[in-house]
Scaffold this motif. Structure first.
Motif, mmCIF file in Angstrom:
data_model
loop_
_atom_site.group_PDB
_atom_site.id
_atom_site.type_symbol
_atom_site.label_atom_id
_atom_site.label_comp_id
_atom_site.label_asym_id
_atom_site.label_seq_id
_atom_site.Cartn_x
_atom_site.Cartn_y
_atom_site.Cartn_z
ATOM 1 N N SER A 63 17.760 96.129 51.832
ATOM 2 C CA SER A 63 16.465 95.634 52.326
ATOM 3 C C SER A 63 15.349 96.416 51.628
ATOM 4 N N ALA A 155 18.399 95.527 61.764
ATOM 5 C CA ALA A 155 19.203 94.681 60.863
ATOM 6 C C ALA A 155 19.111 93.196 61.156
ATOM 7 N N SER A 190 20.328 93.628 68.374
ATOM 8 C CA SER A 190 21.038 94.661 67.618
ATOM 9 C C SER A 190 20.993 95.985 68.376
ATOM 10 N N MET A 261 26.966 90.697 62.708
ATOM 11 C CA MET A 261 26.724 91.571 61.565
ATOM 12 C C MET A 261 27.113 92.999 61.951
ATOM 13 N N ASN A 263 26.715 96.410 60.404
ATOM 14 C CA ASN A 263 25.864 96.937 59.343
ATOM 15 C C ASN A 263 26.037 98.443 59.207
ATOM 16 N N TYR A 295 29.616 89.225 59.158
ATOM 17 C CA TYR A 295 29.098 89.875 57.962
ATOM 18 C C TYR A 295 29.291 91.378 58.135
ATOM 19 N N GLU A 298 26.614 96.794 54.107
ATOM 20 C CA GLU A 298 25.318 97.462 54.217
ATOM 21 C C GLU A 298 24.211 96.447 53.958
ATOM 22 N N TYR A 299 23.470 96.126 54.999
ATOM 23 C CA TYR A 299 22.406 95.139 54.928
ATOM 24 C C TYR A 299 21.041 95.770 55.138
ATOM 25 N N THR A 301 19.943 99.862 55.620
ATOM 26 C CA THR A 301 20.466 101.218 55.725
ATOM 27 C C THR A 301 19.363 102.216 56.105
ATOM 28 N N CYS A 308 26.101 103.109 62.103
ATOM 29 C CA CYS A 308 26.191 101.653 61.950
ATOM 30 C C CYS A 308 25.372 100.986 63.039
ATOM 31 N N THR A 311 24.876 93.569 65.249
ATOM 32 C CA THR A 311 23.895 92.515 65.497
ATOM 33 C C THR A 311 24.619 91.248 65.896
ATOM 34 N N TRP A 332 22.745 88.873 49.026
ATOM 35 C CA TRP A 332 23.253 87.765 49.854
ATOM 36 C C TRP A 332 23.423 86.545 48.961
#
Length: 334
Positions: A63, A155, A190, A261, A263, A295, A298-299, A301, A308, A311, A332
């Motif tokens: 991100s 996330a 999340s 997710m 993450n 999913y 790492e989306y 961080t 972690c 979500t 993605w």
């Protein structure tokens, strides 16, 4: 003198060096607006398409620039590490991607982000650009924190990028794209946990301290305090703690469908994220909640923080269609 074991050159230049390296690695997808920290799609904006702009402090990679591309964002603005981007940079991003049908700003709920994106929106509107804003607040851990009034955006923001981006790509109006973004925000929750701190390069020391046998429940992506600190627990116990809080807030019913997710915050191996996902999947199955898609990776961080977040996004037919729509970004791909 503090010695940092980080793969950097000058601690004051990490964002600039990262952006340059990213463009060199992905010239087919990204370009950097000269003189800014703004990343836009490598190819010319699609005329008539509503544009999506997001961003925030650096240190959360992939991100936000990792989601710039077909089917997701049109521009991402990088602030310094854990620092909101400035209004002038955000304005440059808006102007670079607007083609006449408006721009949607996707903002995580942090005081600095809200102030700077809103100021940029006012400046853009003064120049005749139509701007809409949505604020992501998916973190169920705390209502207020060091950086926020109200819940933090974490996330779950990535699902907003994906789904709003897909609808914009189909040629929807600014109002329609704003509406679906808010729909995702209403249905996404999340919560995170951290085992170690992280170190902002310019600071040269960890942002907080945590004992070797402790974990922080509900921590934010900048190291903001969570709900409580407790003894380190097993993956199954952590899944129970985080998911119970999320499910209490979401009020899902048997038969509902969700996207999950898992993450990583930057310092947690995929092995451990998959172990966590096993228990998450079991809990949801036992509650007769159907997992449409999962999913893991790492989306969003927090530099090298070990930890972690989980979500959940409650789905319906429209959100499933947009989640599955084509996307082609660094981080993605559909």
């Amino acid at each position: 003198m503090i010695f940092l074991k980080k793969l950097i050159n000058n601690p004051e230049q990490v964002v600039r060096d990262m952006i340059d390296g990213m463009v060199l690695a992905h010239p087919d997808k990204l370009k950097n607006l000269p003189g800014t920290n703004v990343m836009i799609r490598a190819h010319a904006p699609v005329q008539g398409k509503v544009a999506l702009v997001s961003g925030g402090g650096s240190g959360h990679e992939p991100s936000h620039a990792g989601y710039v591309g077909v089917g997701m964002l049109d521009a991402a603005v990088a602030g310094e590490v854990f620092t909101s981007p400035t209004p002038d940079q955000i304005l440059e991003a808006i102007k670079a991607v607007d083609t006449g049908n408006g721009v949607l700003l996707i903002i995580k709920n942090y005081s600095g982000d809200l102030m700077n994106f809103e100021m940029a929106a006012e400046l853009a509107e003064a120049e005749g650009i139509q701007v809409a804003k949505v604020v992501v607040n998916d973190d169920v851990a705390v209502e207020n924190s060091t950086y926020t009034t109200g819940r933090r955006g974490i996330a779950g923001t990535v699902f907003v990028h994906k789904i709003a981006g897909a609808l914009a790509e189909k040629g929807a109006s600014l109002e329609e794209v704003e509406q679906v973004a808010n729909k995702v925000i209403q249905h996404v929750r999340s919560m995170g946990v951290a085992f170690t701190p992280c170190t902002v390069p310019a600071a040269g020391k960890p942002s907080f301290e945590i004992g070797e046998t402790e974990m922080e429940i509900g921590i934010g992506i900048h190291g903001e305090p969570g709900t409580h600190r407790t003894a380190m627990a097993s993956a199954d116990e952590i899944a129970d703690i985080l998911l119970s809080r999320i499910l209490d807030d979401m009020k899902l019913s048997p038969g509902d469908q969700v996207a999950v997710m898992i993450n990583g915050l930057g310092g947690t191996p995929l092995m451990e994220l998959y172990i966590l996902n096993k228990k998450v999947s079991q809990i949801l199955k036992n509650k007769d909640i159907s997992v449409y898609n999962t999913y893991v990776g790492e989306y969003m961080t927090a530099i090298e923080m070990a930890g972690c977040s989980i979500t959940l996004l409650k789905l319906d037919d429209q959100l499933i269609e947009l989640l599955e729509a084509p996307a082609d970004t660094i981080a993605w791909k559909n």
